[in-house]
Design an enzyme around this catalytic site. Structure first.
Site, PDB file in Angstrom:
ATOM      1  N   ASP A 157      39.586  41.119  37.768  1.00 44.98           N
ATOM      2  CA  ASP A 157      40.623  41.226  36.753  1.00 44.98           C
ATOM      3  C   ASP A 157      41.944  40.773  37.363  1.00 44.98           C
ATOM      4  O   ASP A 157      41.957  40.085  38.389  1.00 44.98           O
ATOM      5  CB  ASP A 157      40.697  42.647  36.172  1.00 44.98           C
ATOM      6  CG  ASP A 157      41.086  43.708  37.194  1.00 44.98           C
ATOM      7  OD1 ASP A 157      41.498  43.341  38.320  1.00 44.98           O
ATOM      8  OD2 ASP A 157      40.989  44.912  36.879  1.00 44.98           O
ATOM      9  N   SER A 159      43.816  52.154  43.008  1.00 49.42           N
ATOM     10  CA  SER A 159      42.738  51.594  42.191  1.00 49.42           C
ATOM     11  C   SER A 159      41.744  50.753  42.970  1.00 49.42           C
ATOM     12  O   SER A 159      40.621  50.533  42.514  1.00 49.42           O
ATOM     13  CB  SER A 159      43.319  50.751  41.045  1.00 49.42           C
ATOM     14  OG  SER A 159      44.106  49.685  41.564  1.00 49.42           O
ATOM     15  N   HIS A 177      42.152  43.017  40.928  1.00 50.16           N
ATOM     16  CA  HIS A 177      41.089  43.578  41.761  1.00 50.16           C
ATOM     17  C   HIS A 177      39.970  42.571  42.038  1.00 50.16           C
ATOM     18  O   HIS A 177      39.612  41.784  41.165  1.00 50.16           O
ATOM     19  CB  HIS A 177      40.498  44.817  41.072  1.00 50.16           C
ATOM     20  CG  HIS A 177      41.531  45.840  40.738  1.00 50.16           C
ATOM     21  ND1 HIS A 177      42.099  45.932  39.491  1.00 50.16           N
ATOM     22  CD2 HIS A 177      42.112  46.802  41.506  1.00 50.16           C
ATOM     23  CE1 HIS A 177      42.995  46.917  39.490  1.00 50.16           C
ATOM     24  NE2 HIS A 177      43.015  47.449  40.701  1.00 50.16           N
TER      25      HIS A 177
END
Length: 372
Positions: free
Chosen positions: A331, A36, A334
């Site tokens: 978040d 991610s 990240h």
């Protein structure tokens, strides 16, 4: 020690104007594999919970829409694309990745994956690394069909390749739950040896498919992300066990890359095929002293809920900060776009403490002359 206002102002200017690389790099393709941290939208095309396809993700993009990146704006590979003179690389699953867009490269990354196939099992239908490599083979066949095998080989061999794996093998596997299956099977030192032996096979295959400049990122400060602080920290201090894992993993990963360089006949100097990126060190600087880099906090996420805004996922009903420039973390896991710019700057110009044996600016300079 906090930086003075003029130091912060100079840093902000440097982040806005990252060093320009030679124009000759504009034709260089870029391939991305991983999780991610570098996924730019592949999971949008999959039926999975590991997606960043709704607001407020993408809030600071020009049209304020979610793009599939786990960021308020750009991620680190977008910023690297800018510096090698490329347009942003499309997700491999995008229907727009065809024709001339194939010459730019492709992003095969998928949120939730790890080195091991059992990492991220809680996320259904993600593109595990073995499948990403299968897609890379498909990409090569598509490119050769359109432009011929010789040009396809030049594009792949002259490309920059980046792979980001490892963090999820700790956060979403070994330490996912107390007494996880992998933690019962392996001690931490043995687990690190095991995942690095598996990673070595992945990197051998990428090289075997034609990649010749491969940036390999280490594991970041996984004990300091807001998700882990929410579960394990009373005062915002990083979780020592997770930090111990990344501290043990990263030097062993770099040693493994040195072995691979020797194996493929490249030196560990300017001729290195595999380049180690110390993302732990890149993050540590501004996590340890956020104010020196113009941030207000490195413990609380901009978007989330609960302690440190680190519980659950970022959604339209989450607590959302007003100024993303002040936050290291977007978040629970990240970085913000601004933190990604700091990281990208270290890819480009960092010393060997950050990227070894050479930084990206040196790679571009060397490769430009090699192909003159």
């Amino acid at each position: 020690m906090a930086a003075s206002s003029w130091q912060v102002a100079l840093l902000a200017l440097a982040l806005c104007v990252l060093p320009a690389l030679p124009a000759a790099s504009a034709a260089r393709a870029f391939f991305i594999f991983g999780d991610s941290l570098v996924d730019n939208g592949n999971n949008n095309y999959l039926l999975t919970s590991a997606r960043a396809d709704s607001w407020p993700y993408g809030i600071d993009t020009p049209d304020h829409r979610a793009t599939g990146r786990f960021s308020n704006g750009k991620n680190v590979v977008d910023l690297i694309s800018e510096q090698i003179g490329s347009v942003p690389v499309l997700p491999y699953l995008s229907p727009e990745l065809d024709g001339q867009n194939l010459l730019v490269g492709a992003n095969f990354a998928s949120a939730g994956i790890g080195i091991l196939n059992d990492t991220g099992i809680q996320f259904a239908n993600i593109i595990r690394i073995s499948k990403q490599l299968t897609y890379f083979e498909q990409y090569k066949h598509r490119l050769a069909k359109l432009y011929g095998p010789e040009r396809a080989a030049r594009v792949v061999g002259g490309a920059l390749t980046l792979i980001t794996l490892g963090g999820n093998d700790f956060v979403n596997n070994y330490y996912l739950v107390p007494y996880s299956a992998r933690s019962r099977e392996f001690s931490l030192p043995d687990y690190i040896k095991y995942i690095l032996s598996e990673y070595k096979q992945v990197l051998r295959r990428i090289h075997g498919l034609g990649a010749r400049r491969i940036l390999v990122t280490g594991v970041g400060p996984i004990g300091c992300v807001p998700a882990e602080l929410a579960m394990h920290s009373l005062d915002g201090s990083c979780d020592p066990e997770l930090q111990r894992a990344s501290e043990a993993y990263n030097p062993q990963m770099e040693a493994m890359l040195n072995e691979l360089n020797a194996e493929v006949g490249s030196s560990n100097g300017n001729g290195a095929v595999f380049v180690a990126v110390n993302t732990r060190r890149m993050h540590d600087d501004f996590i340890a002293d956020p104010k020196a880099y113009g941030f207000v906090t490195s413990t609380e996420a901009c978007c989330g809920q609960g302690r440190f805004n680190g519980i659950g996922i970022c959604t339209m009903v989450s607590s959302l900060c007003a100024n993303r420039e002040e936050y290291v973390f977007w978040d629970a896991f990240h970085p913000t776009e601004r933190a990604n710019r700091l990281i990208a700057q270290n890819y480009l110009t960092g010393s060997t403490d950050y990227i070894s044996p050479m930084n990206l600016s040196t790679i571009i300079h060397l490769d430009r002359h090699l192909h003159d």
